[in-house]
Design an enzyme around this catalytic site. Structure first.
Site, PDB file in Angstrom:
ATOM      1  N   ASN A  83      45.099  43.346  25.704  1.00 53.61           N
ATOM      2  CA  ASN A  83      43.983  42.964  24.830  1.00 53.61           C
ATOM      3  C   ASN A  83      44.573  42.709  23.443  1.00 53.61           C
ATOM      4  O   ASN A  83      45.744  42.984  23.192  1.00 53.61           O
ATOM      5  CB  ASN A  83      42.885  44.029  24.806  1.00 53.61           C
ATOM      6  CG  ASN A  83      43.406  45.370  24.343  1.00 53.61           C
ATOM      7  OD1 ASN A  83      43.848  45.509  23.200  1.00 53.61           O
ATOM      8  ND2 ASN A  83      43.392  46.361  25.222  1.00 53.61           N
ATOM      9  N   GLY A  98      43.534  49.051  33.575  1.00 55.04           N
ATOM     10  CA  GLY A  98      44.056  48.026  34.481  1.00 55.04           C
ATOM     11  C   GLY A  98      45.569  47.939  34.488  1.00 55.04           C
ATOM     12  O   GLY A  98      46.275  48.947  34.379  1.00 55.04           O
ATOM     13  N   VAL A  99      46.055  46.715  34.598  1.00 52.10           N
ATOM     14  CA  VAL A  99      47.503  46.508  34.696  1.00 52.10           C
ATOM     15  C   VAL A  99      48.180  46.878  33.365  1.00 52.10           C
ATOM     16  O   VAL A  99      49.333  47.345  33.355  1.00 52.10           O
ATOM     17  CB  VAL A  99      47.810  45.059  35.152  1.00 52.10           C
ATOM     18  CG1 VAL A  99      47.525  44.043  34.084  1.00 52.10           C
ATOM     19  CG2 VAL A  99      49.236  44.946  35.662  1.00 52.10           C
ATOM     20  N   ASP A 100      47.473  46.717  32.270  1.00 53.44           N
ATOM     21  CA  ASP A 100      47.995  47.095  30.944  1.00 53.44           C
ATOM     22  C   ASP A 100      48.312  48.602  30.915  1.00 53.44           C
ATOM     23  O   ASP A 100      49.431  49.012  30.555  1.00 53.44           O
ATOM     24  CB  ASP A 100      46.917  46.732  29.908  1.00 53.44           C
ATOM     25  CG  ASP A 100      47.371  46.820  28.464  1.00 53.44           C
ATOM     26  OD1 ASP A 100      48.577  47.009  28.229  1.00 53.44           O
ATOM     27  OD2 ASP A 100      46.510  46.686  27.573  1.00 53.44           O
ATOM     28  N   GLY A 135      40.241  41.165  36.190  1.00 55.38           N
ATOM     29  CA  GLY A 135      39.779  42.546  36.303  1.00 55.38           C
ATOM     30  C   GLY A 135      38.657  42.810  35.332  1.00 55.38           C
ATOM     31  O   GLY A 135      37.567  42.233  35.444  1.00 55.38           O
TER      32      GLY A 135
HETATM   33  N1  AR6 Z   1      49.820  45.495  39.424  1.00 53.27           N
HETATM   34  C1  AR6 Z   1      49.287  44.262  39.606  1.00 53.27           C
HETATM   35  N2  AR6 Z   1      47.999  43.979  39.334  1.00 53.27           N
HETATM   36  C2  AR6 Z   1      47.241  44.983  38.847  1.00 53.27           C
HETATM   37  C3  AR6 Z   1      47.732  46.293  38.616  1.00 53.27           C
HETATM   38  C4  AR6 Z   1      49.085  46.527  38.933  1.00 53.27           C
HETATM   39  N3  AR6 Z   1      49.645  47.722  38.757  1.00 53.27           N
HETATM   40  N4  AR6 Z   1      46.703  47.051  38.123  1.00 53.27           N
HETATM   41  C5  AR6 Z   1      45.625  46.258  38.062  1.00 53.27           C
HETATM   42  N5  AR6 Z   1      45.940  45.015  38.503  1.00 53.27           N
HETATM   43  P1  AR6 Z   1      42.934  43.847  34.317  1.00 53.27           P
HETATM   44  P2  AR6 Z   1      42.044  41.677  32.537  1.00 53.27           P
HETATM   45  C6  AR6 Z   1      45.098  43.814  38.636  1.00 53.27           C
HETATM   46  O1  AR6 Z   1      41.619  44.524  34.207  1.00 53.27           O
HETATM   47  O2  AR6 Z   1      40.946  41.320  33.458  1.00 53.27           O
HETATM   48  C7  AR6 Z   1      42.850  46.158  30.100  1.00 53.27           C
HETATM   49  O3  AR6 Z   1      42.145  47.311  29.756  1.00 53.27           O
HETATM   50  C8  AR6 Z   1      43.618  43.985  38.648  1.00 53.27           C
HETATM   51  O4  AR6 Z   1      43.190  44.407  39.936  1.00 53.27           O
HETATM   52  O5  AR6 Z   1      44.158  44.681  34.269  1.00 53.27           O
HETATM   53  O6  AR6 Z   1      42.866  40.584  31.933  1.00 53.27           O
HETATM   54  C9  AR6 Z   1      43.452  45.448  28.894  1.00 53.27           C
HETATM   55  O7  AR6 Z   1      43.861  46.357  27.903  1.00 53.27           O
HETATM   56  C10 AR6 Z   1      43.168  42.569  38.330  1.00 53.27           C
HETATM   57  O8  AR6 Z   1      43.204  41.760  39.508  1.00 53.27           O
HETATM   58  O9  AR6 Z   1      43.123  42.692  33.176  1.00 53.27           O
HETATM   59  C11 AR6 Z   1      42.312  44.594  28.429  1.00 53.27           C
HETATM   60  O10 AR6 Z   1      41.416  45.326  27.612  1.00 53.27           O
HETATM   61  C12 AR6 Z   1      44.251  42.059  37.396  1.00 53.27           C
HETATM   62  O11 AR6 Z   1      45.325  42.994  37.484  1.00 53.27           O
HETATM   63  C13 AR6 Z   1      41.621  44.195  29.708  1.00 53.27           C
HETATM   64  O12 AR6 Z   1      41.921  45.225  30.653  1.00 53.27           O
HETATM   65  C14 AR6 Z   1      43.811  41.976  35.952  1.00 53.27           C
HETATM   66  O13 AR6 Z   1      42.905  43.023  35.673  1.00 53.27           O
HETATM   67  C15 AR6 Z   1      42.166  42.910  30.268  1.00 53.27           C
HETATM   68  O14 AR6 Z   1      41.405  42.547  31.383  1.00 53.27           O
END
Ligand code: AR6
Length: 173
Positions: free
Chosen positions: A23, A31-33, A123
């Site tokens: 973000n 999430g992935v972050d 996500g």
């Molecule tokens: N490896 C691969 N993919 C993953 C992993 C992992 N370890 N963990 C989650 N995903 P998101 P966004 C997938 O929410 O939508 C954060 O809080 C997940 O299932 O991580 O861009 C940031 O700080 C989904 O398909 O990212 C921001 O505030 C994908 O990664 C916000 O979320 C992206 O989901 C960003 O939201």
């Protein structure tokens, strides 16, 4: 120059650069972050704080990308990018495409040969799997990717993996 998609966990993927769906604060999240920060250890957050102080004091804009070291991750760099938050009304697909384009620009500048992406925006930020995959694969395929040998999408769910694999298969059609 290959593009592929695997089901798995980005935090254990070996690549020169792992891309983080961050973000604007660059100070972590869920999430992935959150997973990348947890696996990297505190040096990643410290590196992000330095980026905020030096390059992006007001935060990283949506669609931009910036690199840091990767801490304990199996990579040399993390490239942080910020997807448009569809749930907050940011529905412009060009901003989502820009995340991939700018991340690859940064990867080329760094001399990275292998780059791994998650499904940015798919996500917390609310992009559906089909759109997330279509925009991502088109943006990567259109990039010159000078010096990059492999771009890999690492997808956390079978549904996302199928969506990305089908878009990649469509490139050859
Ligand atoms: N490896 C691969 N993919 C993953 C992993 C992992 N370890 N963990 C989650 N995903 P998101 P966004 C997938 O929410 O939508 C954060 O809080 C997940 O299932 O991580 O861009 C940031 O700080 C989904 O398909 O990212 C921001 O505030 C994908 O990664 C916000 O979320 C992206 O989901 C960003 O939201």
């Amino acid at each position: 120059m290959s593009i592929d998609a695997v089901a798995g966990d980005l935090t254990t993927e070996r690549a020169d650069a792992l891309v983080n769906a961050a973000n604007s604060t660059l100070l972590g999240g869920g999430g992935v972050d959150g997973a990348l920060h947890a696996a990297a250890g505190p040096s990643l957050l410290e590196a992000c704080r330095r980026v905020r102080k030096s390059q992006w004091p007001d935060g990283l804009p949506v669609g931009e990308a910036v690199a840091t070291e990767a801490g304990d991750l199996p990579a040399t760099w993390v490239i942080h990018t910020v997807g448009p938050n569809r749930n907050a009304g940011q529905t412009d697909e060009r901003l989502l495409a820009s995340c991939y384009t700018r991340s690859l620009d940064v990867a080329v500048e760094l001399g990275a040969r292998t780059v791994a992406f998650p499904a940015i925006g798919a996500g917390v930020y609310g992009w559906d799997a089909a759109t997330a995959a279509r925009v991502a694969v088109a943006a990567v395929a259109a990039h010159p990717r000078t010096g990059i040998e492999r771009v890999r999408f690492v997808l956390f769910s079978p549904r996302l993996h199928d969506a990305f694999a089908s878009e990649i298969a469509g490139l050859g059609a």
